[in-house]
Design an enzyme around this catalytic site. Sequence first.
Site, mmCIF file in Angstrom:
data_model
loop_
_atom_site.group_PDB
_atom_site.id
_atom_site.type_symbol
_atom_site.label_atom_id
_atom_site.label_comp_id
_atom_site.label_asym_id
_atom_site.label_seq_id
_atom_site.Cartn_x
_atom_site.Cartn_y
_atom_site.Cartn_z
ATOM 1 N N GLU A 1 -16.912 42.258 1.538
ATOM 2 C CA GLU A 1 -16.434 41.739 2.820
ATOM 3 C C GLU A 1 -16.786 42.632 4.006
ATOM 4 O O GLU A 1 -16.824 43.858 3.902
ATOM 5 C CB GLU A 1 -14.920 41.550 2.761
ATOM 6 C CG GLU A 1 -14.360 40.791 3.960
ATOM 7 C CD GLU A 1 -13.091 40.076 3.624
ATOM 8 O OE1 GLU A 1 -13.188 38.935 3.110
ATOM 9 O OE2 GLU A 1 -12.001 40.644 3.834
ATOM 10 N N LYS B 1 -15.559 43.206 7.981
ATOM 11 C CA LYS B 1 -14.599 42.962 9.059
ATOM 12 C C LYS B 1 -14.347 44.289 9.752
ATOM 13 O O LYS B 1 -14.506 45.357 9.176
ATOM 14 C CB LYS B 1 -13.293 42.387 8.519
ATOM 15 C CG LYS B 1 -12.609 43.252 7.463
ATOM 16 C CD LYS B 1 -11.463 42.513 6.802
ATOM 17 C CE LYS B 1 -10.875 43.330 5.649
ATOM 18 N NZ LYS B 1 -9.867 42.588 4.891
ATOM 19 N N LYS C 1 -15.437 33.579 6.248
ATOM 20 C CA LYS C 1 -14.013 33.728 5.970
ATOM 21 C C LYS C 1 -13.248 33.568 7.282
ATOM 22 O O LYS C 1 -13.365 34.394 8.185
ATOM 23 C CB LYS C 1 -13.717 35.084 5.337
ATOM 24 C CG LYS C 1 -12.312 35.154 4.735
ATOM 25 C CD LYS C 1 -12.109 36.442 3.979
ATOM 26 C CE LYS C 1 -10.749 36.435 3.291
ATOM 27 N NZ LYS C 1 -10.451 37.740 2.644
ATOM 28 N N GLU D 1 -8.323 29.030 -1.904
ATOM 29 C CA GLU D 1 -7.489 30.230 -2.053
ATOM 30 C C GLU D 1 -6.032 29.854 -2.307
ATOM 31 O O GLU D 1 -5.447 29.052 -1.593
ATOM 32 C CB GLU D 1 -7.570 31.093 -0.793
ATOM 33 C CG GLU D 1 -6.732 32.364 -0.884
ATOM 34 C CD GLU D 1 -6.879 33.240 0.340
ATOM 35 O OE1 GLU D 1 -7.980 33.800 0.522
ATOM 36 O OE2 GLU D 1 -5.914 33.352 1.122
ATOM 37 N N ASN E 1 -5.399 35.154 -4.196
ATOM 38 C CA ASN E 1 -5.158 36.205 -3.216
ATOM 39 C C ASN E 1 -3.960 37.043 -3.650
ATOM 40 O O ASN E 1 -2.830 36.541 -3.713
ATOM 41 C CB ASN E 1 -4.907 35.601 -1.831
ATOM 42 C CG ASN E 1 -5.000 36.634 -0.731
ATOM 43 O OD1 ASN E 1 -5.028 37.838 -0.993
ATOM 44 N ND2 ASN E 1 -5.048 36.171 0.512
ATOM 45 N N GLU F 1 -8.817 38.412 -5.181
ATOM 46 C CA GLU F 1 -8.969 38.845 -3.792
ATOM 47 C C GLU F 1 -7.851 39.815 -3.413
ATOM 48 O O GLU F 1 -6.698 39.605 -3.782
ATOM 49 C CB GLU F 1 -8.886 37.641 -2.843
ATOM 50 C CG GLU F 1 -9.833 36.510 -3.132
ATOM 51 C CD GLU F 1 -9.567 35.308 -2.235
ATOM 52 O OE1 GLU F 1 -10.005 34.212 -2.594
ATOM 53 O OE2 GLU F 1 -8.901 35.472 -1.188
ATOM 54 N N SER F 2 -8.205 40.855 -2.683
ATOM 55 C CA SER F 2 -7.268 41.787 -2.032
ATOM 56 C C SER F 2 -6.673 42.822 -2.990
ATOM 57 O O SER F 2 -6.345 42.518 -4.141
ATOM 58 C CB SER F 2 -6.113 41.043 -1.353
ATOM 59 O OG SER F 2 -6.579 40.118 -0.396
#
Length: 274
Positions: free
Chosen positions: A70, A72, A132, A181, A202, A232-233
Amino acid sequence: MNAPAIILPTALPDTLARILEDKRAEVTSRMAAHPMAEMERAARDAGPTRDFVGALCTAVSEGSTGLIAEIKRKSPSGGLIRPDFDPAAIARSYERAGAKCLSVLTDEIWFGTTPADLKAARAACQLPVLRKDFMIHPWQVFEARAMGADCILLIMAALTDAMANELEELARSLDLAILLEAHDERELERALGLDARLVGINNRDLRTLQTDITTTERLAPLVPAEKLPVAESGLRSADDLRRMAEAGARCVLVGEHLLREPDIEAATRAFLGQ
């Protein structure tokens, strides 16, 4: 195509509600500047997409990790993540280190990144790219295709079933992959009622922004074999990758842990156990 009204689900969690209110205002403003018909033309004139799902399936079939890396600048939970932000350079680092796909945030208010960052990252590498963002309107799906995205994210907590189905059908008609998600059993059940093969789990609760990777360990075994779960995460180590794989998630979406490291390429290689 007439532009439908932007309708958000009721009883949204606090943080998600605030983000989506900002997103509704943003989309309304951007639609006024670039009407639906204009964005649809731009989407249908865009070049071919890259095979997002195929890249992950190949990684899994080869016994490696399907890393969606990712990009960001900041996040609501982590604040400023990378002051020296260069999306093209980050994309090249991820590609050299073995990432299979990219995820680029396009929300400037909450994440500090824009569609221009997605375009720069995609142009700098050969990896398929996920846009995203918080998708709440068909206009954004056309915009995603027009900016060069190969896949979009649909967050079940942010959408009614009817909205999710409409956006999924539109994305498929534009040759966009879809990453659904979910965070809990109910959201997962709703996601599995759609056609998309990629099911993101997530580990971060969008109600509180708290992260618990046991979420994937609880939910991934519920994903049927024909779907591909994506954790995810909250993943920070090769041990975390091992735990996700043991739960059935051989694909992962990781950003903040890698972006905070001075040498992103070296950090990504270490994360993948290279």
